[in-house]
Design a protein around this motif. Structure first.
Motif, PDB file in Angstrom:
ATOM      1  N   HIS A 164     -24.915  43.962  66.190  1.00 37.39           N
ATOM      2  CA  HIS A 164     -25.805  44.078  67.255  1.00 37.39           C
ATOM      3  C   HIS A 164     -27.114  43.809  66.738  1.00 37.39           C
ATOM      4  N   GLY A 165     -27.435  44.255  65.517  1.00 33.24           N
ATOM      5  CA  GLY A 165     -28.788  43.987  65.004  1.00 33.24           C
ATOM      6  C   GLY A 165     -28.972  42.798  64.261  1.00 33.24           C
ATOM      7  N   LEU A 166     -30.356  42.140  64.339  1.00 35.12           N
ATOM      8  CA  LEU A 166     -30.706  40.991  63.716  1.00 35.12           C
ATOM      9  C   LEU A 166     -30.397  40.922  62.270  1.00 35.12           C
ATOM     10  N   MET A 167     -30.976  42.089  61.788  1.00 35.84           N
ATOM     11  CA  MET A 167     -31.054  42.108  60.275  1.00 35.84           C
ATOM     12  C   MET A 167     -29.490  42.016  59.826  1.00 35.84           C
ATOM     13  N   GLU A 168     -28.551  42.882  60.292  1.00 36.05           N
ATOM     14  CA  GLU A 168     -27.066  43.037  59.890  1.00 36.05           C
ATOM     15  C   GLU A 168     -26.673  41.636  59.884  1.00 36.05           C
ATOM     16  N   ARG A 169     -26.840  40.778  60.748  1.00 35.71           N
ATOM     17  CA  ARG A 169     -26.388  39.538  61.198  1.00 35.71           C
ATOM     18  C   ARG A 169     -26.994  38.587  59.809  1.00 35.71           C
ATOM     19  N   VAL A 170     -28.167  38.450  59.686  1.00 35.33           N
ATOM     20  CA  VAL A 170     -28.802  37.858  58.765  1.00 35.33           C
ATOM     21  C   VAL A 170     -28.187  38.166  57.294  1.00 35.33           C
ATOM     22  N   ASP A 171     -28.095  39.318  56.771  1.00 34.94           N
ATOM     23  CA  ASP A 171     -27.432  39.744  55.620  1.00 34.94           C
ATOM     24  C   ASP A 171     -25.962  39.415  55.739  1.00 34.94           C
ATOM     25  N   GLU A 172     -25.175  39.542  56.706  1.00 31.64           N
ATOM     26  CA  GLU A 172     -23.860  39.082  56.517  1.00 31.64           C
ATOM     27  C   GLU A 172     -23.686  37.550  56.473  1.00 31.64           C
ATOM     28  N   ALA A 173     -24.237  36.836  57.247  1.00 31.92           N
ATOM     29  CA  ALA A 173     -24.545  35.339  57.305  1.00 31.92           C
ATOM     30  C   ALA A 173     -24.947  34.825  56.038  1.00 31.92           C
ATOM     31  N   LEU A 174     -26.092  35.451  55.551  1.00 32.26           N
ATOM     32  CA  LEU A 174     -26.464  34.678  54.151  1.00 32.26           C
ATOM     33  C   LEU A 174     -25.407  34.892  53.221  1.00 32.26           C
ATOM     34  N   LYS A 175     -24.741  36.011  52.891  1.00 30.79           N
ATOM     35  CA  LYS A 175     -23.743  36.155  51.947  1.00 30.79           C
ATOM     36  C   LYS A 175     -22.462  35.081  52.378  1.00 30.79           C
ATOM     37  N   PHE A 176     -22.052  35.172  53.535  1.00 30.67           N
ATOM     38  CA  PHE A 176     -21.023  34.076  54.016  1.00 30.67           C
ATOM     39  C   PHE A 176     -21.264  32.746  53.695  1.00 30.67           C
ATOM     40  N   TYR A 177     -22.383  32.356  54.336  1.00 30.45           N
ATOM     41  CA  TYR A 177     -22.601  30.709  54.353  1.00 30.45           C
ATOM     42  C   TYR A 177     -23.142  30.492  52.695  1.00 30.45           C
ATOM     43  N   ALA A 178     -23.363  31.419  51.715  1.00 27.72           N
ATOM     44  CA  ALA A 178     -23.818  31.045  50.694  1.00 27.72           C
ATOM     45  C   ALA A 178     -22.355  30.637  49.835  1.00 27.72           C
ATOM     46  N   ALA A 179     -21.429  31.410  50.246  1.00 25.15           N
ATOM     47  CA  ALA A 179     -20.153  31.238  49.786  1.00 25.15           C
ATOM     48  C   ALA A 179     -19.451  29.788  50.148  1.00 25.15           C
ATOM     49  N   LEU A 180     -19.872  29.561  51.485  1.00 20.69           N
ATOM     50  CA  LEU A 180     -19.410  28.148  51.776  1.00 20.69           C
ATOM     51  C   LEU A 180     -20.149  27.034  51.353  1.00 20.69           C
ATOM     52  N   PHE A 181     -21.505  27.054  51.135  1.00 22.84           N
ATOM     53  CA  PHE A 181     -22.399  26.264  50.554  1.00 22.84           C
ATOM     54  C   PHE A 181     -21.965  25.869  49.260  1.00 22.84           C
ATOM     55  N   ASP A 182     -21.699  27.006  48.408  1.00 17.59           N
ATOM     56  CA  ASP A 182     -21.426  27.195  47.021  1.00 17.59           C
ATOM     57  C   ASP A 182     -20.001  26.554  46.755  1.00 17.59           C
ATOM     58  N   CYS A 183     -18.939  26.562  47.641  1.00 22.17           N
ATOM     59  CA  CYS A 183     -17.802  25.744  47.379  1.00 22.17           C
ATOM     60  C   CYS A 183     -17.897  24.575  47.892  1.00 22.17           C
ATOM     61  N   LEU A 184     -18.672  24.129  48.801  1.00 20.89           N
ATOM     62  CA  LEU A 184     -18.822  22.631  49.092  1.00 20.89           C
ATOM     63  C   LEU A 184     -19.562  21.888  48.232  1.00 20.89           C
ATOM     64  N   GLU A 185     -20.524  22.832  47.447  1.00 23.27           N
ATOM     65  CA  GLU A 185     -21.200  22.057  46.228  1.00 23.27           C
ATOM     66  C   GLU A 185     -20.359  21.798  45.121  1.00 23.27           C
ATOM     67  N   ASN A 186     -19.369  22.481  45.013  1.00 24.03           N
ATOM     68  CA  ASN A 186     -18.373  22.383  43.903  1.00 24.03           C
ATOM     69  C   ASN A 186     -17.244  21.106  44.296  1.00 24.03           C
ATOM     70  N   THR A 187     -16.839  21.087  45.648  1.00 27.96           N
ATOM     71  CA  THR A 187     -15.771  20.166  45.948  1.00 27.96           C
ATOM     72  C   THR A 187     -16.508  18.872  46.404  1.00 27.96           C
ATOM     73  N   LEU A 188     -17.807  18.669  46.699  1.00 26.96           N
ATOM     74  CA  LEU A 188     -18.505  17.531  47.064  1.00 26.96           C
ATOM     75  C   LEU A 188     -19.834  17.355  46.453  1.00 26.96           C
ATOM     76  N   PRO A 189     -20.052  17.294  45.201  1.00 27.20           N
ATOM     77  CA  PRO A 189     -21.125  17.278  44.562  1.00 27.20           C
ATOM     78  C   PRO A 189     -21.795  15.791  44.689  1.00 27.20           C
ATOM     79  N   ARG A 190     -21.093  14.663  44.792  1.00 23.65           N
ATOM     80  CA  ARG A 190     -21.508  13.422  44.687  1.00 23.65           C
ATOM     81  C   ARG A 190     -21.477  12.576  46.064  1.00 23.65           C
ATOM     82  N   ALA A 191     -21.439  13.281  46.964  1.00 22.01           N
ATOM     83  CA  ALA A 191     -21.453  12.424  48.227  1.00 22.01           C
ATOM     84  C   ALA A 191     -22.367  13.298  49.254  1.00 22.01           C
TER      85      ALA A 191
END
Length: 467
Positions: free
Chosen positions: A340-367
């Motif tokens: 329900h709270g904005l900061m809770e969503r920001v904190d959760e989303a930052l961790k989640f999408y940091a992991a997604l960006f990180d794995c994408l960086e490792n699987t697709l670094p040159r495209a």
């Protein structure tokens, strides 16, 4: 995973961050030194800086938020390093939220011609399937569960709630062809809101079935999930039904939240259009919050709610249960983005999408072109939905498996343990494609797909349960 750990360490904000927010980016200022830092150091600052700005937005401190977001935008970039890209999309989402609540008319005017192209989103989804193994793993696990559950069945009807990738069902056709008792008659009902996607699916699957000489029928249904008429699926007597739901059910939670808002005397009916700072103080309970406490008290009838419709998610799951499916496999995001709270969503989303960006960086670094499309039209749109939107507009209401279990059980489904063979098939995919860093964990018969040790997606199996 260092990226996710770094975010966790920087969730707190010191007075220095607020000091930085008041600085002008002039030559020679301490702000300029930030641009000259090493990438890792700058990343830590940016995450903390972003969190401080989000707190200002949540508190309704618009002047501080505006100043901070303006300065962050000079450092963040969708073309930069991984941290700059993540922060750029979160900055855009926070700015969109501020403008939408503060000047809704201006926001509407500025965005009146910014139409999200469905073709771009579909392309981003296909690129995500190609370059990240998450969907591929989900499909492999789903197919293995179907093969095991449908053993000996002569007529099988699969209902795909988001039918867009032919590779999943072509692989299943090949596996069914190899069955000792021979392939069943297979019918797939594919649901998607774009007719063109279903037309392409029909061509690819029909060609594959003809090559394999398998009796096959593809039934396209053009519909959004929330508008789907379950009765129109026309399940026939004698068919063994399997349902595949990949990252779909969470979108229905917006309608549950909307129903609760309208039925709650403490929340005005027009709450989705209030101005800041009111827009920053949301309904303190979501359906997930209620489920955590007592699913029976949420769904049980009461004297003053006899005429109220049941929540959309429950109605939908009940309708699926009414099809008597032998199997339903559900894949969902393993993160709580429906707080329900904005900061809770920001904190959760930052961790989640940091992991997604990180794995994408490792699987697709040159495209970079393909990576940008995934980040902009898939991750970026989800981040904007989580952070900037409320009410029915907020579709990305991801919740963890522990919230979905009571919903599915209350709707009448019984848990089916996913098998070791499913795990083995998924691990084989990771090994054959050299996907380092990805893990699959088994937890009480469910599978959790992780980037290193960070959980990202859950896969669970369910069946019709008689009472």
């Amino acid at each position: 995973m260092l990226l996710v750990a770094g975010i966790a360490q920087e969730e707190g904000s010191s007075p220095l961050f607020f000091f930085l927010m008041s600085l002008s980016p002039s030559i020679g200022s301490p702000y300029t030194l930030l641009r000259e830092m090493k990438s890792d150091e700058r990343g830590m600052w940016l995450f903390g800086f972003l969190t401080a700005c989000a707190r200002c937005v949540a508190a309704g401190s618009l002047d501080s938020a505006s100043s901070g977001l303006e300065q962050i935008s000079l450092l963040a970039s969708p073309d930069g390093d991984i941290v700059q890209r993540i922060v750029a999309y979160f900055t855009e989402a926070l700015a969109d939220r501020v403008l939408k609540g503060w000047r809704p008319g201006l926001h509407k005017a500025l965005n009146s011609t910014k139409l999200t192209c469905a073709a771009e989103i579909i392309l981003a989804q296909k690129l995500f399937f190609e370059y990240c193994p998450f969907l591929r793993l989900s499909y492999v696990i789903t197919n293995q569960a179907i093969l095991e559950t449908m053993e000996g069945e002569k007529v099988v009807h699969i209902i795909d709630l988001h039918c867009f990738e032919p590779a999943q069902w072509i692989n299943l056709l090949e596996e069914l062809k190899a069955r000792q008792e021979g392939p069943p008659h297979l019918r797939i009902t594919g649901i998607h809101e774009q007719k063109e996607v279903l037309d392409q699916m029909a061509v690819r699957l029909q060609e594959a079935a003809e090559k394999l000489d398998i009796p096959f029928q593809f039934c396209p249904m053009v519909s959004k999930l929330e508008n789907l008429d379950i009765e129109s699926l026309r399940v026939k007597s004698g068919e063994a039904v399997a349902i595949s739901s990949v990252l779909q059910l969470h979108s229905l939670l917006a309608y549950d939240d909307d129903t609760m808002r309208r039925n709650s005397p403490s929340v005005p009916n027009n709450s989705s259009s209030v101005h800041l700072p009111g827009v920053l103080h949301m309904n303190p309970r979501t359906l997930g919050d209620f489920l955590e406490r007592d699913v029976m008290s949420l769904y049980g009838a009461s004297p003053d709610s006899q005429s109220s419709p049941p929540p959309k998610t429950l109605s939908f799951l009940n309708a699926l249960w009414g099809l008597s499916p032998k199997l339903m496999v559900v894949t969902e995001h393993e993160s709580n983005h429906n707080c329900h709270g904005l900061m809770e969503r920001v904190d959760e989303a930052l961790k989640f999408y940091a992991a997604l960006f990180d794995c994408l960086e490792n699987t697709l670094p040159r495209a970079p072109v393909e990576r940008q499309k995934i980040e902009k039209f898939l991750f970026g749109e989800e981040i904007k939905s989580i952070i900037a939107c409320e009410g029915l507009e907020r579709k990305a209401r991801h919740e963890k498996l522990d919230k979905w279990i009571p919903r599915l059980e209350f709707a009448g489904f019984g848990k089916i343990n996913l098998s070791y063979n499913g795990m083995k098939q998924a691990m084989r995919v990771l090994q054959s494609c050299n996907y380092d860093g990805f893990k699959i964990k088994e937890e009480s018969g469910y599978f959790i797909i992780c980037w290193h040790d960070y959980p990202l997606f859950s896969v669970s199996a369910w069946g019709f349960k008689r009472y």
